[in-house]
Scaffold this motif. Structure first.
Motif, PDB file in Angstrom:
ATOM      1  N   ILE A   3       0.872  -1.167   0.000  1.00 37.14           N
ATOM      2  CA  ILE A   3       0.000   0.000   0.000  1.00 37.14           C
ATOM      3  C   ILE A   3       0.914   1.224   0.000  1.00 37.14           C
ATOM      4  CG2 ILE A   3      -1.800   1.268   1.236  1.00 37.14           C
ATOM      5  CD1 ILE A   3      -2.741  -1.471   0.278  1.00 37.14           C
ATOM      6  N   LYS A   5       1.692   5.456  -0.063  1.00 39.52           N
ATOM      7  CA  LYS A   5       1.164   6.687   0.520  1.00 39.52           C
ATOM      8  C   LYS A   5       0.608   7.558  -0.604  1.00 39.52           C
ATOM      9  CE  LYS A   5       2.145  10.533   3.458  1.00 39.52           C
ATOM     10  NZ  LYS A   5       2.964  11.200   4.401  1.00 39.52           N
ATOM     11  N   ASP A  35       1.306  -2.287  -7.056  1.00 38.73           N
ATOM     12  CA  ASP A  35       1.157  -1.541  -5.802  1.00 38.73           C
ATOM     13  C   ASP A  35       0.072  -0.470  -5.925  1.00 38.73           C
ATOM     14  OD1 ASP A  35       3.166  -3.081  -4.691  1.00 38.73           O
ATOM     15  OD2 ASP A  35       4.702  -1.511  -4.815  1.00 38.73           O
ATOM     16  N   GLU A  38      -3.310  -2.175  -5.688  1.00 34.28           N
ATOM     17  CA  GLU A  38      -3.610  -2.519  -4.300  1.00 34.28           C
ATOM     18  C   GLU A  38      -3.951  -1.271  -3.485  1.00 34.28           C
ATOM     19  OE1 GLU A  38      -1.789  -5.154  -0.620  1.00 34.28           O
ATOM     20  OE2 GLU A  38      -0.506  -4.745  -2.349  1.00 34.28           O
ATOM     21  N   THR A  39      -3.239  -0.197  -3.725  1.00 32.77           N
ATOM     22  CA  THR A  39      -3.487   1.060  -3.016  1.00 32.77           C
ATOM     23  C   THR A  39      -4.871   1.598  -3.364  1.00 32.77           C
ATOM     24  OG1 THR A  39      -1.129   1.556  -2.994  1.00 32.77           O
ATOM     25  CG2 THR A  39      -2.629   3.413  -2.671  1.00 32.77           C
ATOM     26  N   GLU A  41      -7.473  -0.103  -4.417  1.00 32.83           N
ATOM     27  CA  GLU A  41      -8.460  -0.983  -3.786  1.00 32.83           C
ATOM     28  C   GLU A  41      -8.603  -0.655  -2.298  1.00 32.83           C
ATOM     29  OE1 GLU A  41     -10.399  -3.376  -5.178  1.00 32.83           O
ATOM     30  OE2 GLU A  41      -9.610  -2.749  -7.114  1.00 32.83           O
ATOM     31  N   ASP A  42      -7.470  -0.541  -1.613  1.00 31.63           N
ATOM     32  CA  ASP A  42      -7.474  -0.267  -0.178  1.00 31.63           C
ATOM     33  C   ASP A  42      -8.168   1.054   0.147  1.00 31.63           C
ATOM     34  OD1 ASP A  42      -6.382  -0.927   2.592  1.00 31.63           O
ATOM     35  OD2 ASP A  42      -5.498   1.076   2.242  1.00 31.63           O
ATOM     36  N   ALA A  43      -7.988   2.055  -0.723  1.00 33.61           N
ATOM     37  CA  ALA A  43      -8.555   3.381  -0.492  1.00 33.61           C
ATOM     38  C   ALA A  43      -9.994   3.497  -0.997  1.00 33.61           C
ATOM     39  CB  ALA A  43      -7.681   4.434  -1.160  1.00 33.61           C
ATOM     40  N   GLY A  44     -10.487   2.466  -1.678  1.00 31.30           N
ATOM     41  CA  GLY A  44     -11.856   2.505  -2.190  1.00 31.30           C
ATOM     42  C   GLY A  44     -12.008   3.378  -3.424  1.00 31.30           C
TER      43      GLY A  44
END
Length: 172
Positions: A3, A5, A35, A38-39, A41-44
């Motif tokens: 993930i 920044k 990456d 994935e980032t 996805e993680d942040a929506g």
């Protein structure tokens, strides 16, 4: 995968023109794309440009219609026709805010994928909007810079409450 920044509005990386990707097949680019996916996805999110993760390169990822993540490297985008549409947009680099942004209704795009193969096509609707939004990041443009009516800009929670109140008033 990792993930990354996300750069927020005010960071200089978001205000400069990104550099072309020299070799789309470079393993570092493959890692960056993975990456970024994935980032996102993680942040929506539904799209993410490399400058948003502090990498000033001309590439972005977005969620395609089938739900798969697509990467476009060294993209070029042009509008098709004169029709524009305004719709609400948000941005992972401008958390908590939304605004109504006019965009071309249809676009033509081209670039390369992570295998270095040419990719091209046309898009309309949400796909066209997301691609234009992410492409703007590659040129140092944030969506508020495209807005024409700042009365349609605000915090997401306030806009939701206002819409709910307006909906309740229509039912009465």
């Amino acid at each position: 995968m990792a993930i990354l920044k996300i750069a927020r509005m005010g960071h200089p990386v978001l205000l400069r023109r990104a550099d072309p990707v020299a070799d789309p097949t470079d393993p570092e680019i493959h890692r960056l794309v993975a990456d970024m996916a994935e980032t996102m996805e993680d942040a929506g999110g539904i799209g993410l440009a490399a400058p948003q993760v502090h990498v000033p390169l001309r590439l972005f990822v977005w969620r395609g219609g089938a739900g798969n993540v697509i990467a476009l490297i060294n993209p070029e985008i042009e509008k098709v026709g004169e029709e524009t549409e305004s719709a609400w947009e948000g941005c992972l680099s401008i958390p908590g805010l939304r605004g109504s942004v006019p965009r071309a209704a249809r676009i033509r795009f081209r670039g390369v994928d992570i295998a270095g193969k040419p990719v091209e096509g046309e898009a309309a609707g949400l796909a066209a909007r997301v691609m234009q939004h992410e492409y703007d990041h590659l040129d140092g443009i944030l969506y508020p810079m495209r807005m024409t009516d700042f009365s349609l800009f605000g915090f997401t929670d306030e806009l939701s409450r206002a819409a709910a109140r307006a909906g309740e008033g229509e039912k009465a």
